[in-house]
Design a protein around this motif. Structure first.
Motif, PDB file in Angstrom:
ATOM      1  N   ILE A 152      -2.340  14.082  -0.066  1.00  0.00           N
ATOM      2  CA  ILE A 152      -1.800  12.871   0.563  1.00  0.00           C
ATOM      3  C   ILE A 152      -2.065  11.654  -0.313  1.00  0.00           C
ATOM      4  CG2 ILE A 152      -2.084  11.298   2.523  1.00  0.00           C
ATOM      5  CD1 ILE A 152      -2.630  13.846   4.242  1.00  0.00           C
ATOM      6  N   LEU A 153      -3.278  11.538  -0.828  1.00  0.00           N
ATOM      7  CA  LEU A 153      -3.618  10.403  -1.696  1.00  0.00           C
ATOM      8  C   LEU A 153      -2.801  10.427  -2.988  1.00  0.00           C
ATOM      9  CD1 LEU A 153      -7.491  10.130  -1.298  1.00  0.00           C
ATOM     10  CD2 LEU A 153      -5.744   8.587  -0.413  1.00  0.00           C
ATOM     11  N   LYS A 154      -2.589  11.609  -3.549  1.00  0.00           N
ATOM     12  CA  LYS A 154      -1.795  11.721  -4.768  1.00  0.00           C
ATOM     13  C   LYS A 154      -0.364  11.255  -4.502  1.00  0.00           C
ATOM     14  CE  LYS A 154      -0.373  15.015  -8.294  1.00  0.00           C
ATOM     15  NZ  LYS A 154      -0.364  16.423  -8.704  1.00  0.00           N
ATOM     16  N   TYR A 155       0.175  11.643  -3.347  1.00  0.00           N
ATOM     17  CA  TYR A 155       1.528  11.221  -2.988  1.00  0.00           C
ATOM     18  C   TYR A 155       1.583   9.707  -2.778  1.00  0.00           C
ATOM     19  CZ  TYR A 155       6.023  11.086  -0.628  1.00  0.00           C
ATOM     20  OH  TYR A 155       7.309  10.815  -0.284  1.00  0.00           O
ATOM     21  N   ALA A 156       0.568   9.147  -2.126  1.00  0.00           N
ATOM     22  CA  ALA A 156       0.533   7.707  -1.863  1.00  0.00           C
ATOM     23  C   ALA A 156       0.380   6.916  -3.160  1.00  0.00           C
ATOM     24  CB  ALA A 156      -0.602   7.374  -0.906  1.00  0.00           C
ATOM     25  N   GLU A 157      -0.265   7.490  -4.168  1.00  0.00           N
ATOM     26  CA  GLU A 157      -0.429   6.794  -5.452  1.00  0.00           C
ATOM     27  C   GLU A 157       0.908   6.580  -6.146  1.00  0.00           C
ATOM     28  OE1 GLU A 157      -3.317   8.977  -7.694  1.00  0.00           O
ATOM     29  OE2 GLU A 157      -4.990   8.192  -6.527  1.00  0.00           O
ATOM     30  N   LYS A 158       1.919   7.373  -5.795  1.00  0.00           N
ATOM     31  CA  LYS A 158       3.247   7.173  -6.375  1.00  0.00           C
ATOM     32  C   LYS A 158       3.797   5.791  -6.023  1.00  0.00           C
ATOM     33  CE  LYS A 158       4.877  11.890  -6.722  1.00  0.00           C
ATOM     34  NZ  LYS A 158       5.951  12.829  -6.388  1.00  0.00           N
ATOM     35  N   LEU A 159       3.362   5.251  -4.898  1.00  0.00           N
ATOM     36  CA  LEU A 159       3.825   3.920  -4.504  1.00  0.00           C
ATOM     37  C   LEU A 159       3.377   2.857  -5.505  1.00  0.00           C
ATOM     38  CD1 LEU A 159       3.177   4.095  -0.663  1.00  0.00           C
ATOM     39  CD2 LEU A 159       5.357   4.355  -1.863  1.00  0.00           C
ATOM     40  N   ASN A 160       2.268   3.093  -6.185  1.00  0.00           N
ATOM     41  CA  ASN A 160       1.786   2.138  -7.182  1.00  0.00           C
ATOM     42  C   ASN A 160       2.710   2.065  -8.399  1.00  0.00           C
ATOM     43  OD1 ASN A 160      -0.438   1.437  -5.658  1.00  0.00           O
ATOM     44  ND2 ASN A 160      -1.717   3.038  -6.565  1.00  0.00           N
ATOM     45  N   GLU A 161       3.570   3.064  -8.579  1.00  0.00           N
ATOM     46  CA  GLU A 161       4.496   3.068  -9.700  1.00  0.00           C
ATOM     47  C   GLU A 161       5.684   2.137  -9.457  1.00  0.00           C
ATOM     48  OE1 GLU A 161       5.637   7.113 -10.299  1.00  0.00           O
ATOM     49  OE2 GLU A 161       3.572   7.793 -10.573  1.00  0.00           O
ATOM     50  N   LEU A 162       5.896   1.724  -8.219  1.00  0.00           N
ATOM     51  CA  LEU A 162       7.031   0.868  -7.892  1.00  0.00           C
ATOM     52  C   LEU A 162       6.763  -0.573  -8.297  1.00  0.00           C
ATOM     53  CD1 LEU A 162       7.819   2.203  -4.312  1.00  0.00           C
ATOM     54  CD2 LEU A 162       9.042   2.723  -6.422  1.00  0.00           C
ATOM     55  N   ASP A 163       7.801  -1.227  -8.787  1.00  0.00           N
ATOM     56  CA  ASP A 163       7.707  -2.645  -9.145  1.00  0.00           C
ATOM     57  C   ASP A 163       8.041  -3.470  -7.897  1.00  0.00           C
ATOM     58  OD1 ASP A 163       7.609  -5.098 -10.346  1.00  0.00           O
ATOM     59  OD2 ASP A 163       9.600  -4.921 -11.256  1.00  0.00           O
ATOM     60  N   THR A 164       7.041  -4.059  -7.304  1.00  0.00           N
ATOM     61  CA  THR A 164       7.232  -4.834  -6.070  1.00  0.00           C
ATOM     62  C   THR A 164       6.991  -6.323  -6.290  1.00  0.00           C
ATOM     63  OG1 THR A 164       4.942  -4.436  -5.438  1.00  0.00           O
ATOM     64  CG2 THR A 164       6.576  -2.887  -4.601  1.00  0.00           C
ATOM     65  N   ASP A 165       7.013  -6.768  -7.543  1.00  0.00           N
ATOM     66  CA  ASP A 165       6.732  -8.174  -7.841  1.00  0.00           C
ATOM     67  C   ASP A 165       7.730  -9.126  -7.193  1.00  0.00           C
ATOM     68  OD1 ASP A 165       4.504  -7.498  -9.292  1.00  0.00           O
ATOM     69  OD2 ASP A 165       5.595  -7.445 -11.211  1.00  0.00           O
ATOM     70  N   ASN A 166       9.007  -8.762  -7.165  1.00  0.00           N
ATOM     71  CA  ASN A 166      10.028  -9.656  -6.634  1.00  0.00           C
ATOM     72  C   ASN A 166      10.448  -9.303  -5.208  1.00  0.00           C
ATOM     73  OD1 ASN A 166      10.132 -11.078  -9.064  1.00  0.00           O
ATOM     74  ND2 ASN A 166      11.517  -9.565  -9.946  1.00  0.00           N
ATOM     75  N   ILE A 167       9.638  -8.548  -4.527  1.00  0.00           N
ATOM     76  CA  ILE A 167       9.943  -8.140  -3.161  1.00  0.00           C
ATOM     77  C   ILE A 167       9.106  -8.979  -2.197  1.00  0.00           C
ATOM     78  CG2 ILE A 167       9.984  -6.219  -1.526  1.00  0.00           C
ATOM     79  CD1 ILE A 167      11.839  -5.828  -3.926  1.00  0.00           C
ATOM     80  N   GLU A 168       9.792  -9.615  -1.241  1.00  0.00           N
ATOM     81  CA  GLU A 168       9.073 -10.421  -0.253  1.00  0.00           C
ATOM     82  C   GLU A 168       8.417  -9.513   0.785  1.00  0.00           C
ATOM     83  OE1 GLU A 168      11.025 -13.700   1.610  1.00  0.00           O
ATOM     84  OE2 GLU A 168      12.386 -13.936  -0.098  1.00  0.00           O
ATOM     85  N   PRO A 169       7.213  -9.855   1.210  1.00  0.00           N
ATOM     86  CA  PRO A 169       6.568  -9.077   2.280  1.00  0.00           C
ATOM     87  C   PRO A 169       7.391  -9.175   3.560  1.00  0.00           C
ATOM     88  CG  PRO A 169       5.008 -10.583   1.235  1.00  0.00           C
ATOM     89  CD  PRO A 169       6.361 -10.919   0.718  1.00  0.00           C
ATOM     90  N   THR A 170       7.431  -8.090   4.295  1.00  0.00           N
ATOM     91  CA  THR A 170       8.164  -8.075   5.557  1.00  0.00           C
ATOM     92  C   THR A 170       7.268  -7.554   6.667  1.00  0.00           C
ATOM     93  OG1 THR A 170       8.979  -5.839   5.186  1.00  0.00           O
ATOM     94  CG2 THR A 170      10.373  -7.628   4.421  1.00  0.00           C
ATOM     95  N   THR A 171       7.613  -7.909   7.869  1.00  0.00           N
ATOM     96  CA  THR A 171       6.888  -7.382   9.018  1.00  0.00           C
ATOM     97  C   THR A 171       7.639  -6.236   9.655  1.00  0.00           C
ATOM     98  OG1 THR A 171       7.934  -9.000  10.466  1.00  0.00           O
ATOM     99  CG2 THR A 171       5.780  -9.576   9.541  1.00  0.00           C
ATOM    100  N   HIS A 172       8.931  -6.122   9.321  1.00  0.00           N
ATOM    101  CA  HIS A 172       9.766  -5.082   9.895  1.00  0.00           C
ATOM    102  C   HIS A 172      10.885  -4.784   8.915  1.00  0.00           C
ATOM    103  CE1 HIS A 172      12.158  -2.903  12.871  1.00  0.00           C
ATOM    104  NE2 HIS A 172      11.090  -2.894  13.626  1.00  0.00           N
ATOM    105  N   VAL A 173      11.264  -3.526   8.799  1.00  0.00           N
ATOM    106  CA  VAL A 173      12.294  -3.185   7.820  1.00  0.00           C
ATOM    107  C   VAL A 173      13.681  -3.633   8.241  1.00  0.00           C
ATOM    108  CG1 VAL A 173      11.067  -1.248   6.802  1.00  0.00           C
ATOM    109  CG2 VAL A 173      12.510  -0.869   8.793  1.00  0.00           C
TER     110      VAL A 173
END
Length: 95
Positions: free
Chosen positions: A34-55
């Motif tokens: 599970i942790l290995k799968y979740a670490e894949k999220l760190n590969e995403l570039d989220t610098d220009n993505i605004e935080p959201t409270t709901h999708v």
């Protein structure tokens, strides 16, 4: 980051779970996967993505407050185990 058998034993102790050695090994492997799968999220570039409270954009999910006809006393008491004067009758809890 990885989970060790000691981590699993510690969490099992906190949760008051009695795990066998085989269960500890299984859970250690599953949690690490599970942790290995979740670490894949760190590969995403989220610098220009605004935080959201709901999708999805949700403005007002509440319905209008409308009066409706309710059940009659007879319908409500139909499945009551015991009733008296149109009220549920329950055993006394205080003397």
């Amino acid at each position: 980051m990885s989970i060790s058998n000691n981590d699993v034993q510690h969490v099992a102790k906190l949760a008051r779970l009695n795990l066998t050695a085989e269960e500890e090994q299984t859970l250690t492997g599953q949690l690490n996967a599970i942790l290995k799968y979740a670490e894949k999220l760190n590969e995403l570039d989220t610098d220009n993505i605004e935080p959201t409270t709901h999708v999805l954009h949700v403005s007002n999910v509440m319905r209008e407050d409308e009066t409706k006809e309710s059940l009659s006393i007879e319908q409500v008491m139909h499945n009551a185990p015991d009733e008296e004067d149109g009220q549920f009758k329950v055993p006394a809890v205080m003397e």
